[in-house]
Design a protein around this motif. Structure first.
Motif, PDB file in Angstrom:
ATOM      1  N   TYR A   1      -5.541   6.508  -0.846  1.00 48.43           N
ATOM      2  CA  TYR A   1      -6.211   8.747  -0.868  1.00 48.43           C
ATOM      3  C   TYR A   1      -7.523   9.451   0.309  1.00 48.43           C
ATOM      4  O   TYR A   1      -7.833   8.057   0.348  1.00 48.43           O
ATOM      5  CB  TYR A   1      -6.294   8.395  -2.191  1.00 48.43           C
ATOM      6  N   ALA A   2      -7.174  10.073   0.174  1.00 49.56           N
ATOM      7  CA  ALA A   2      -8.313  10.287   1.293  1.00 49.56           C
ATOM      8  C   ALA A   2      -9.843  10.362   0.710  1.00 49.56           C
ATOM      9  O   ALA A   2     -10.425  10.950  -0.904  1.00 49.56           O
ATOM     10  CB  ALA A   2      -8.268  11.682   1.451  1.00 49.56           C
ATOM     11  N   PRO A   3     -10.775   9.947   0.859  1.00 49.33           N
ATOM     12  CA  PRO A   3     -11.983   9.765   0.456  1.00 49.33           C
ATOM     13  C   PRO A   3     -12.806  11.066  -0.145  1.00 49.33           C
ATOM     14  O   PRO A   3     -12.321  12.145   0.760  1.00 49.33           O
ATOM     15  CB  PRO A   3     -13.080   8.955   1.618  1.00 49.33           C
ATOM     16  N   VAL A   4     -13.104  11.006  -1.260  1.00 45.13           N
ATOM     17  CA  VAL A   4     -13.820  12.339  -2.025  1.00 45.13           C
ATOM     18  C   VAL A   4     -15.295  12.352  -1.135  1.00 45.13           C
ATOM     19  O   VAL A   4     -16.203  11.504  -1.737  1.00 45.13           O
ATOM     20  CB  VAL A   4     -13.562  12.031  -3.530  1.00 45.13           C
TER      21      VAL A   4
ATOM     22  N   GLU B   1       1.010  -1.476   0.146  1.00 40.92           N
ATOM     23  CA  GLU B   1      -0.174   0.186   0.003  1.00 40.92           C
ATOM     24  C   GLU B   1       0.675   1.531  -0.210  1.00 40.92           C
ATOM     25  O   GLU B   1       2.289   1.673   0.801  1.00 40.92           O
ATOM     26  CB  GLU B   1      -1.138  -0.028   1.441  1.00 40.92           C
ATOM     27  N   ALA B   2       0.643   2.540  -0.399  1.00 40.18           N
ATOM     28  CA  ALA B   2       1.331   3.804  -0.409  1.00 40.18           C
ATOM     29  C   ALA B   2       0.386   5.196  -0.662  1.00 40.18           C
ATOM     30  O   ALA B   2      -0.876   4.473  -1.574  1.00 40.18           O
ATOM     31  CB  ALA B   2       2.412   3.597  -1.640  1.00 40.18           C
ATOM     32  N   ASP B   3       0.569   5.760  -0.454  1.00 39.46           N
ATOM     33  CA  ASP B   3      -0.568   6.583  -0.510  1.00 39.46           C
ATOM     34  C   ASP B   3      -0.175   7.478  -1.608  1.00 39.46           C
ATOM     35  O   ASP B   3       0.772   7.706  -2.592  1.00 39.46           O
ATOM     36  CB  ASP B   3       0.111   7.953   0.310  1.00 39.46           C
ATOM     37  N   VAL B   4      -1.125   8.840  -1.746  1.00 38.77           N
ATOM     38  CA  VAL B   4      -1.071   8.493  -3.507  1.00 38.77           C
ATOM     39  C   VAL B   4      -0.477  10.378  -2.866  1.00 38.77           C
ATOM     40  O   VAL B   4      -0.160  11.172  -1.579  1.00 38.77           O
ATOM     41  CB  VAL B   4      -2.693   9.509  -3.535  1.00 38.77           C
ATOM     42  N   GLY B   5       0.184  10.287  -4.231  1.00 36.67           N
ATOM     43  CA  GLY B   5       1.412  11.469  -4.062  1.00 36.67           C
ATOM     44  C   GLY B   5       2.764  10.837  -3.874  1.00 36.67           C
ATOM     45  O   GLY B   5       3.948  12.071  -3.984  1.00 36.67           O
ATOM     46  N   THR B   6       3.317   9.854  -2.976  1.00 39.84           N
ATOM     47  CA  THR B   6       4.284   9.161  -2.579  1.00 39.84           C
ATOM     48  C   THR B   6       4.676   8.424  -4.168  1.00 39.84           C
ATOM     49  O   THR B   6       3.720   8.152  -5.184  1.00 39.84           O
ATOM     50  CB  THR B   6       3.944   8.634  -1.744  1.00 39.84           C
ATOM     51  N   VAL B   7       6.202   8.169  -3.956  1.00 41.47           N
ATOM     52  CA  VAL B   7       6.957   7.446  -4.705  1.00 41.47           C
ATOM     53  C   VAL B   7       7.741   6.071  -4.761  1.00 41.47           C
ATOM     54  O   VAL B   7       7.397   6.009  -3.022  1.00 41.47           O
ATOM     55  CB  VAL B   7       8.353   8.027  -5.333  1.00 41.47           C
ATOM     56  N   LEU B   8       6.894   4.863  -5.018  1.00 43.36           N
ATOM     57  CA  LEU B   8       7.474   3.373  -4.495  1.00 43.36           C
ATOM     58  C   LEU B   8       8.431   3.309  -5.621  1.00 43.36           C
ATOM     59  O   LEU B   8       8.057   3.175  -7.310  1.00 43.36           O
ATOM     60  CB  LEU B   8       5.772   2.663  -5.047  1.00 43.36           C
ATOM     61  N   GLU B   9       9.317   2.030  -5.349  1.00 45.01           N
ATOM     62  CA  GLU B   9      10.080   1.883  -6.230  1.00 45.01           C
ATOM     63  C   GLU B   9      10.608  -0.166  -5.605  1.00 45.01           C
ATOM     64  O   GLU B   9      10.172  -0.373  -4.318  1.00 45.01           O
ATOM     65  CB  GLU B   9      11.718   2.083  -5.502  1.00 45.01           C
TER      66      GLU B   9
ATOM     67  N   LEU C   1     -17.654   8.456  -9.988  1.00 44.08           N
ATOM     68  CA  LEU C   1     -15.956   8.113 -10.395  1.00 44.08           C
ATOM     69  C   LEU C   1     -16.547   7.383 -12.030  1.00 44.08           C
ATOM     70  O   LEU C   1     -16.949   6.487 -11.673  1.00 44.08           O
ATOM     71  CB  LEU C   1     -15.307   7.993  -9.623  1.00 44.08           C
ATOM     72  N   ASN C   2     -16.003   8.037 -13.553  1.00 42.53           N
ATOM     73  CA  ASN C   2     -16.276   6.817 -14.236  1.00 42.53           C
ATOM     74  C   ASN C   2     -14.378   6.456 -14.599  1.00 42.53           C
ATOM     75  O   ASN C   2     -14.108   7.146 -15.740  1.00 42.53           O
ATOM     76  CB  ASN C   2     -16.664   7.733 -16.020  1.00 42.53           C
ATOM     77  N   LYS C   3     -14.536   5.587 -13.956  1.00 38.89           N
ATOM     78  CA  LYS C   3     -12.990   4.644 -14.101  1.00 38.89           C
ATOM     79  C   LYS C   3     -13.048   3.853 -15.783  1.00 38.89           C
ATOM     80  O   LYS C   3     -13.153   2.577 -14.709  1.00 38.89           O
ATOM     81  CB  LYS C   3     -12.568   4.400 -12.260  1.00 38.89           C
ATOM     82  N   SER C   4     -12.384   3.934 -16.445  1.00 42.63           N
ATOM     83  CA  SER C   4     -12.501   2.521 -17.326  1.00 42.63           C
ATOM     84  C   SER C   4     -13.368   1.819 -17.633  1.00 42.63           C
ATOM     85  O   SER C   4     -13.611   0.913 -17.314  1.00 42.63           O
ATOM     86  CB  SER C   4     -11.959   1.797 -16.628  1.00 42.63           C
ATOM     87  N   GLY C   5     -14.590   2.749 -18.091  1.00 44.52           N
ATOM     88  CA  GLY C   5     -16.275   2.373 -17.713  1.00 44.52           C
ATOM     89  C   GLY C   5     -16.776   2.166 -16.960  1.00 44.52           C
ATOM     90  O   GLY C   5     -18.058   1.674 -16.831  1.00 44.52           O
ATOM     91  N   ILE C   6     -15.917   1.791 -15.469  1.00 46.75           N
ATOM     92  CA  ILE C   6     -16.264   1.283 -14.727  1.00 46.75           C
ATOM     93  C   ILE C   6     -17.360   2.695 -13.863  1.00 46.75           C
ATOM     94  O   ILE C   6     -16.614   3.360 -13.505  1.00 46.75           O
ATOM     95  CB  ILE C   6     -16.053   0.957 -13.631  1.00 46.75           C
ATOM     96  N   VAL C   7     -18.511   2.970 -13.316  1.00 51.33           N
ATOM     97  CA  VAL C   7     -19.195   3.667 -12.847  1.00 51.33           C
ATOM     98  C   VAL C   7     -18.728   3.889 -11.129  1.00 51.33           C
ATOM     99  O   VAL C   7     -19.807   2.218 -10.778  1.00 51.33           O
ATOM    100  CB  VAL C   7     -20.241   4.516 -13.347  1.00 51.33           C
ATOM    101  N   GLU C   8     -18.943   4.197 -10.427  1.00 46.60           N
ATOM    102  CA  GLU C   8     -17.966   4.477  -8.987  1.00 46.60           C
ATOM    103  C   GLU C   8     -18.502   5.485  -8.260  1.00 46.60           C
ATOM    104  O   GLU C   8     -18.513   5.982  -8.575  1.00 46.60           O
ATOM    105  CB  GLU C   8     -16.459   3.926  -8.677  1.00 46.60           C
ATOM    106  N   GLU C   9     -19.437   5.074  -6.878  1.00 47.42           N
ATOM    107  CA  GLU C   9     -20.670   6.403  -6.613  1.00 47.42           C
ATOM    108  C   GLU C   9     -18.906   6.223  -5.473  1.00 47.42           C
ATOM    109  O   GLU C   9     -19.175   5.729  -4.551  1.00 47.42           O
ATOM    110  CB  GLU C   9     -21.670   5.659  -5.991  1.00 47.42           C
ATOM    111  N   LEU C  10     -18.832   8.138  -5.459  1.00 47.46           N
ATOM    112  CA  LEU C  10     -18.315   8.671  -4.202  1.00 47.46           C
ATOM    113  C   LEU C  10     -18.550   8.704  -2.903  1.00 47.46           C
ATOM    114  O   LEU C  10     -18.598   8.202  -1.853  1.00 47.46           O
ATOM    115  CB  LEU C  10     -17.189   9.461  -4.860  1.00 47.46           C
ATOM    116  N   ASP C  11     -19.958  10.034  -3.298  1.00 50.75           N
ATOM    117  CA  ASP C  11     -20.413   9.989  -2.377  1.00 50.75           C
ATOM    118  C   ASP C  11     -22.039  10.839  -2.285  1.00 50.75           C
ATOM    119  O   ASP C  11     -22.127  11.070  -3.892  1.00 50.75           O
ATOM    120  CB  ASP C  11     -19.962  10.912  -1.364  1.00 50.75           C
ATOM    121  N   CYS C  12     -22.929  10.632  -1.104  1.00 51.89           N
ATOM    122  CA  CYS C  12     -24.162  11.558  -1.714  1.00 51.89           C
ATOM    123  C   CYS C  12     -24.790  12.127  -0.743  1.00 51.89           C
ATOM    124  O   CYS C  12     -24.411  11.463   0.447  1.00 51.89           O
ATOM    125  CB  CYS C  12     -24.888   9.997  -2.106  1.00 51.89           C
TER     126      CYS C  12
END
Length: 683
Positions: free
Chosen positions: A472-475, A396-404, A546-557
């Motif tokens: 990542y932090a939830p939207v 696991e890694a956070d958004v914005g970090t670098v992984l080697e 969120l429309n991610k590669s044709g898959i729609v994901e519900e983030l928040d309502c």
């Protein structure tokens, strides 16, 4: 039958328990439902049983200790009851074993007057602490040898609480221990066995608690130890397994002498340095098993341990054995189920007796159970390459970090390629890498997925993959403005790579369910949006997708209700009425304040005028005789009391300060000089 009698007698002698005379003839008056007999009893902290005159009241759901216990009993068994107090035991002067395990005792109360007691079991009760206030309880127990406090709720052990000169075994395992005073065991000179396992102890919570003790066994497994700070003590067995050490260095066991050392089951241990056991020359057995991240033991770490007879490295992540680790007579090395049991060291492969060893290593990337036997150091050239497991299967890694990710190989390698696996399309995309290192970052959500390292030669290829999850932090939707006809809202987003993939859908509640109204596609830089032409006083449901590669994901309502005009009008009228009320109250308070100021001003002006007139009269030239001065003038003064005759001295006392120079001069002399006397009304 005869050997059993001899064994029981020998055990009694070893434990310091004299044989019971007339064992077959002991028939006391036994408490109801209890069993009284002479029989061997297994002592909790001792290996061998001992024979006692025993009163067994186990599992009877007793609320208190029976009052009719035989005084000559030597063992009282009361486990698995509901006893809260230990009252009533002091009438058994010959008692040597007391078992109160699995009850409801909540502390040490009073004094336990049992001078012959040798074994006390208070395990699995509700004792919260061992403090200095408990000294009275333990003080009479001068012969106590074993104390079992396992499975209570003890959090601390204070200094010099246990003053038990003959205590040999102490069990505090399975509590909530977070601190032991470094002087807690200082008076236990005969202590040999200490069990502190399964607690919440860190290195700083223990300190030098074992300093100066000659111990046989110390169990500190299943705690929070990341290092070991205790110094200068000797023990035959030291168990530190299932703690949180990262490395073993020359400072880890400084000043400690042990024969058997257990360091297994540590999820964070990855390195054993070359000087880790330099000062443990008496070490006889070493357990490093089940350390999945232990990949390297530095050369020289085991040199000089000439008394070592066994090393357990089973189920570790060891990549290679130390170069100077050679088999010798009397040394047993266990290497079951490790990634690489030996590093093709020809010296290790050849036994001193001339017999060939089987150097076995397992290639996890091909098959988790496939074992390949190598007979010499040249065999690896004619085999598939090996990918050493230096990275896990999941990361696991956070958004914005670098992984080697490093793909470390062994054997005959012709090439190495990193791939990104598209599991939906069942495709592989090659990725650029440098010396087997794949650099990912800055990471975005779209970088989550499976990555695979493929190594090949002329005999074929092997793979090792890792699943990367970018956290990542939830939207969430944040409403900003809600009116009768429009709603303005915003949302947070820490991943710019998905900014253009957002959709906003809103639904209108029709009394029974929600009906879809509209879906809006967001632009790349949009962070806020306003939905207009809404109905007043209506419940709407806003959803961020969120429309991610044709898959729609519900983030928040969010459910939002627009304002009702009637409610708004009533609110406005209420606000107006409140403003008017506040204004009226403020005006009234201002008028009261002004009236008070005017009244005080008029009063001060009148007093100043009176004082001025009085001073003008007193400052005129007059000469009086002593008799005249001593006779005050009497007249009516309406300023003081219109009905009471008042002298001029009374007037001055009323209007002049206490230390005024003319306060005590009479007025009567002014008439003798022919000057008209001031009328009292002027005052």
């Amino acid at each position: 039958m005869f050997p059993a009698v001899v064994f029981v007698a020998a055990a009694s002698v070893l434990l310091g328990l004299h044989p019971v005379d007339g064992t077959d003839n002991w028939s006391p008056v036994c408490p109801r439902k209890c069993v009284c007999q002479v029989r061997p009893v297994q002592v909790a902290l001792l290996k061998q049983p001992a024979t006692f005159r025993t009163v067994d009241c186990s599992g009877l759901n007793l609320q208190r200790i029976p009052s009719d216990l035989p005084a000559e009993a030597e063992a009282l068994l009361l486990p698995n009851n509901s006893i809260r107090m230990h009252v009533g035991i002091n009438l058994m002067p010959q008692l040597r074993l007391l078992d109160l395990a699995h009850n409801r005792i909540q502390g040490f109360f009073g004094r336990l007057q049992l001078p012959q007691l040798e074994h006390l079991d208070l395990s699995y009760n509700a004792i919260p602490r061992v403090s200095s206030s408990d000294n009275d309880f333990f003080a009479p127990l001068r012969n106590l040898q074993t104390l079992n406090l396992r499975g209570n709720t003890i959090q601390t052990v204070q200094a010099e609480t246990l003053e038990l000169p003959r205590l040999t075994s102490l069990d505090l395992s399975g509590n909530h221990l977070s601190h032991i005073d470094e002087h807690a065991l200082i008076s236990l000179h005969m202590l040999r066995n200490v069990d502190l396992s399964n607690n919440d102890l860190a290195a700083e919570d223990i300190g030098d608690v074992f300093e100066g003790l000659q111990l046989s066994m110390v169990n500190l497994s299943d705690n929070r130890l990341v290092q070991f700070l205790t110094r200068d003590f000797v023990t035959e067995e030291l168990d530190l397994s299932r703690n949180w050490f990262a490395t073993l260095s020359r400072f880890t066991f400084d000043g400690i002498r042990a024969q058997h050392l257990q360091l297994g089951g540590m999820p964070t241990l990855w390195l054993v340095s070359s000087s880790a056991f330099d000062k443990m020359k008496t070490l006889n057995s070493l357990d490093l098993s089940r350390n999945g991240n232990l990949t390297y033991i530095e050369p020289g770490s085991l040199s000089g341990l000439y008394n070592l007879t066994s090393i357990d490295l089973d189920y570790s992540g060891l990549l290679k054995l130390p170069a100077d680790m050679e088999p010798r007579p009397g040394l047993a090395v266990s290497l079951r189920d490790v990634p690489l049991s030996c590093y093709l060291n020809s010296e290790f492969l050849q036994s001193p007796q001339g017999k060939q060893f089987s150097c076995r290593w397992r290639n996890d990337t091909l098959n988790s159970t496939q074992l390949i036997a190598l007979k010499s150091s040249a065999d690896w050239r004619n085999a598939l390459p090996v990918i050493l497991p230096v990275f896990p299967f999941y990361m696991e890694a956070d958004v914005g970090t670098v992984l080697e990710l490093q793909c470390l190989t062994f054997g005959n390698v012709s090439g190495l390629i990193w791939y990104r696996i598209d599991e939906k399309r069942n495709r592989e995309y090659s990725l650029p890498s440098s010396s087997g290192v794949l650099r990912l970052g800055p990471l975005y959500r779209v970088d989550s997925g499976r990555y695979m390292c493929r190594v090949y030669n002329e005999f074929g290829s092997v793979n090792r993959s890792v699943n990367v999850n970018v956290t990542y932090a939830p939207v969430v939707i944040i409403p900003l403005t809600v009116t009768q006809q429009y709603v303005t809202f915003a949302w947070n987003n820490s991943d710019p790579s998905i900014a253009s993939q957002f959709r906003v859908t809103y639904y209108e509640f029709g009394g029974v369910n929600f009906s879809h109204v509209r879906t809006i596609y967001m632009g790349h830089l949009v962070r806020t949006y306003t939905i207009s032409n809404l109905k007043s006083g209506t419940l709407y449901k806003l959803c961020l997708l969120l429309n991610k590669s044709g898959i729609v994901e519900e983030l928040d309502c969010k459910n939002i209700t627009t304002q009702d005009p009637e409610v708004s009008s009533r609110s406005f009228q209420s606000a107006q009425e409140l403003v008017v009320a506040i204004a009226c109250i403020s005006g009234l308070l201002f008028m009261i304040f002004m009236s008070t100021c005017v009244y005080r001003f008029y009063q001060e002006k009148q007093q100043d005028s009176m004082a001025e007139n009085l001073s003008r009269i007193l400052l005129s030239d007059s000469s009086c005789t002593a008799s005249e001065a001593a006779t005050p003038t009497t007249y009516f003064n309406p300023g003081i009391d219109p009905l009471t005759p008042t002298t001029d001295l009374d007037v001055r006392a009323a209007f002049l300060p206490e230390h005024h120079p003319y306060r005590n001069i009479p007025f009567g002399c002014r008439a003798r000089q022919g000057e008209p006397q001031m009328q009292s009304t002027q005052f």
